[in-house]
Design an enzyme around this catalytic site. Structure first.
Site, mmCIF file in Angstrom:
data_model
loop_
_atom_site.group_PDB
_atom_site.id
_atom_site.type_symbol
_atom_site.label_atom_id
_atom_site.label_comp_id
_atom_site.label_asym_id
_atom_site.label_seq_id
_atom_site.Cartn_x
_atom_site.Cartn_y
_atom_site.Cartn_z
ATOM 1 N N LEU A 29 0.830 -1.216 0.000
ATOM 2 C CA LEU A 29 0.000 0.000 0.000
ATOM 3 C C LEU A 29 0.860 1.261 0.000
ATOM 4 C CD1 LEU A 29 -2.644 -1.004 2.736
ATOM 5 C CD2 LEU A 29 -2.522 -1.698 0.366
ATOM 6 N N SER A 74 -5.315 1.727 -8.448
ATOM 7 C CA SER A 74 -6.215 2.840 -8.132
ATOM 8 C C SER A 74 -7.149 3.184 -9.287
ATOM 9 C CB SER A 74 -5.351 4.070 -7.809
ATOM 10 O OG SER A 74 -6.133 5.238 -7.863
ATOM 11 N N GLU A 76 -7.690 6.006 -10.139
ATOM 12 C CA GLU A 76 -7.050 7.118 -10.848
ATOM 13 C C GLU A 76 -6.446 6.665 -12.176
ATOM 14 O OE1 GLU A 76 -6.528 10.629 -10.293
ATOM 15 O OE2 GLU A 76 -8.310 10.177 -9.134
ATOM 16 N N TYR A 98 0.785 10.689 -10.618
ATOM 17 C CA TYR A 98 0.381 9.595 -9.720
ATOM 18 C C TYR A 98 -0.309 8.483 -10.515
ATOM 19 C CZ TYR A 98 -2.483 7.074 -6.313
ATOM 20 O OH TYR A 98 -3.101 6.093 -5.581
HETATM 21 O O1 G4F Z 1 -9.764 13.545 -2.112
HETATM 22 P P1 G4F Z 1 -8.923 13.659 -3.321
HETATM 23 O O2 G4F Z 1 -7.602 14.313 -3.179
HETATM 24 O O3 G4F Z 1 -8.814 12.193 -3.923
HETATM 25 P P2 G4F Z 1 -8.412 11.647 -5.377
HETATM 26 O O4 G4F Z 1 -7.647 12.624 -6.170
HETATM 27 O O5 G4F Z 1 -9.672 11.125 -6.002
HETATM 28 O O6 G4F Z 1 -7.443 10.444 -5.023
HETATM 29 C C1 G4F Z 1 -7.653 9.558 -3.926
HETATM 30 O O7 G4F Z 1 -8.368 8.418 -4.328
HETATM 31 C C2 G4F Z 1 -7.682 7.582 -5.292
HETATM 32 C C3 G4F Z 1 -8.586 6.410 -5.662
HETATM 33 O O8 G4F Z 1 -8.736 5.526 -4.622
HETATM 34 C C4 G4F Z 1 -6.355 7.135 -4.715
HETATM 35 F F1 G4F Z 1 -5.694 6.374 -5.635
HETATM 36 C C5 G4F Z 1 -5.509 8.347 -4.347
HETATM 37 O O9 G4F Z 1 -4.297 7.918 -3.736
HETATM 38 C C6 G4F Z 1 -6.287 9.193 -3.347
HETATM 39 O O10 G4F Z 1 -6.460 8.448 -2.155
HETATM 40 O O11 G4F Z 1 -9.726 14.486 -4.456
HETATM 41 C C7 G4F Z 1 -11.016 14.111 -4.867
HETATM 42 C C8 G4F Z 1 -11.600 15.193 -5.757
HETATM 43 C C9 G4F Z 1 -10.694 15.646 -6.905
HETATM 44 O O12 G4F Z 1 -11.456 15.758 -8.078
HETATM 45 C C10 G4F Z 1 -10.201 17.016 -6.490
HETATM 46 O O13 G4F Z 1 -9.902 17.900 -7.561
HETATM 47 O O14 G4F Z 1 -11.824 16.369 -4.968
HETATM 48 C C11 G4F Z 1 -11.397 17.507 -5.697
HETATM 49 N N1 G4F Z 1 -11.073 18.587 -4.746
HETATM 50 C C12 G4F Z 1 -11.693 19.799 -4.707
HETATM 51 N N2 G4F Z 1 -11.147 20.571 -3.752
HETATM 52 C C13 G4F Z 1 -10.101 18.571 -3.804
HETATM 53 C C14 G4F Z 1 -10.160 19.821 -3.190
HETATM 54 N N3 G4F Z 1 -9.215 17.603 -3.436
HETATM 55 C C15 G4F Z 1 -8.366 17.893 -2.411
HETATM 56 N N4 G4F Z 1 -7.482 16.936 -2.001
HETATM 57 N N5 G4F Z 1 -8.376 19.118 -1.785
HETATM 58 C C16 G4F Z 1 -9.246 20.126 -2.131
HETATM 59 O O15 G4F Z 1 -9.241 21.213 -1.552
#
Ligand code: G4F
Length: 281
Positions: A29, A74, A76, A98
């Site tokens: 992981l 993932s 992703e 990533y």
């Molecule tokens: O919570 P996120 O950062 O997750 P993301 O990018 O989907 O990736 C996560 O899940 C994947 C699948 O299991 C994993 F492989 C990866 O390691 C990680 O755990 O973002 C989710 C969504 C994105 O579209 C992002 O643009 O939320 C949007 N978002 C909007 N505002 C934000 C924000 N994300 C983050 N982190 N922070 C913000 O302020």
């Protein structure tokens, strides 16, 4: 349980560890797992998330052991999705360093299975969340902010793109799914997902609504949280995992949001109570 020192960038150490431990099952992981951060440190992400996987696979081979191997693949990897919903046979189109590194690691796992007969499997997990989620990922960032705002400790919350859609499940159930994958006799690849998709806006509605607040009064746009390329829509079909592993997600979106908001509210209440007791004469 015993924690050993190790590093995904140090292959000699990995071979030594695996030779000494002779593990039955390895759940890989480890990664630089933040998608936004991978745009800032792409080379490091490729090294640890991509090459790190082949270092473990090679260490299994070098050590001459037959550990079963689980690769944390993932959703992703689907990136700019080529099919809705996504399954084990949907082509990949990663949208971040990533995602690119995870595609490399996915194929490395398949390749070691095919080349050396390793029992090596990919769990293609869609977003899985819980109160233990890192604080910079969007779900936990929101639920922590909800609790802090409700307790009068925070006034606003800066977020990026609110329109992205994710298939969010409950992490403990996905961990059980990983275990089920390694109980198979042969290596294989499985999607784990809820087959539901929701926007960040919907998450905000439920999370702030849980404590009777309106998110529109607190959420501001933070351009630094936007990504150079976005993954707009993820939704996974877990049919194969249901059929072969008898795995099925039970906690769905509204309950997941509740669990996370309640846990952060509870954590802050405990902190408040402690501070209050500390102030008593
Ligand atoms: O919570 P996120 O950062 O997750 P993301 O990018 O989907 O990736 C996560 O899940 C994947 C699948 O299991 C994993 F492989 C990866 O390691 C990680 O755990 O973002 C989710 C969504 C994105 O579209 C992002 O643009 O939320 C949007 N978002 C909007 N505002 C934000 C924000 N994300 C983050 N982190 N922070 C913000 O302020």
């Amino acid at each position: 349980m015993f924690l050993h020192y190790g590093d995904l960038s140090d292959s000699v150490n990995l071979v030594k560890l695996l030779y000494e431990l002779k593990l039955d099952e390895i759940y890989h992981l480890g990664a630089q797992s933040h998608v936004r951060v991978s745009f800032d440190i792409p080379e490091y992400t490729a090294d640890v998330t991509g090459l790190g996987t082949i270092r473990i696979l090679e260490a299994i081979r070098e050590a001459g052991i037959r550990s079963k191997f689980y690769q944390a693949s993932s959703s992703e990897m689907f990136g700019k999705v080529q099919e809705v919903p996504q399954t084990e046979v949907t082509p990949f189109w990663p949208r971040s360093p990533y995602g690119v590194a995870k595609v490399f690691a996915y194929w490395a796992t398949v390749n070691y299975r095919e080349s050396y007969g390793l029992c090596a499997s990919n769990g293609i997990l869609f977003n899985h969340e819980s109160p233990r989620r890192g604080e910079t990922f969007v779900t936990r960032k929101i639920t922590r902010a909800v609790a802090a705002i409700k307790h009068g400790l925070q006034k606003e919350l800066f977020l990026g793109n609110l329109e992205a859609r994710r298939d969010w499940g409950y992490a403990p159930e996905y961990v059980e799914g990983m275990w089920r994958i390694l109980q198979q006799d042969e290596g294989d690849d499985f999607v784990m997902a809820t087959n539901e998709t929701h926007t960040i806006r919907e998450f905000l509605d439920l999370a702030f609504g849980r404590v009777d607040l309106d998110w529109k009064e607190y959420v501001k746009h933070g351009v630094r949280y936007e990504r150079p390329a976005e993954v707009d829509l993820l939704i996974g079909n877990p049919e194969k995992a249901k059929r072969v592993l008898a795995w099925e997600p039970k906690v769905l979106f509204p309950e997941l949001v509740q669990i996370m908001v309640d846990a952060d509210m509870e954590a802050l209440s405990r902190r408040d109570a402690k501070e209050h007791l500390g102030r008593l004469p």
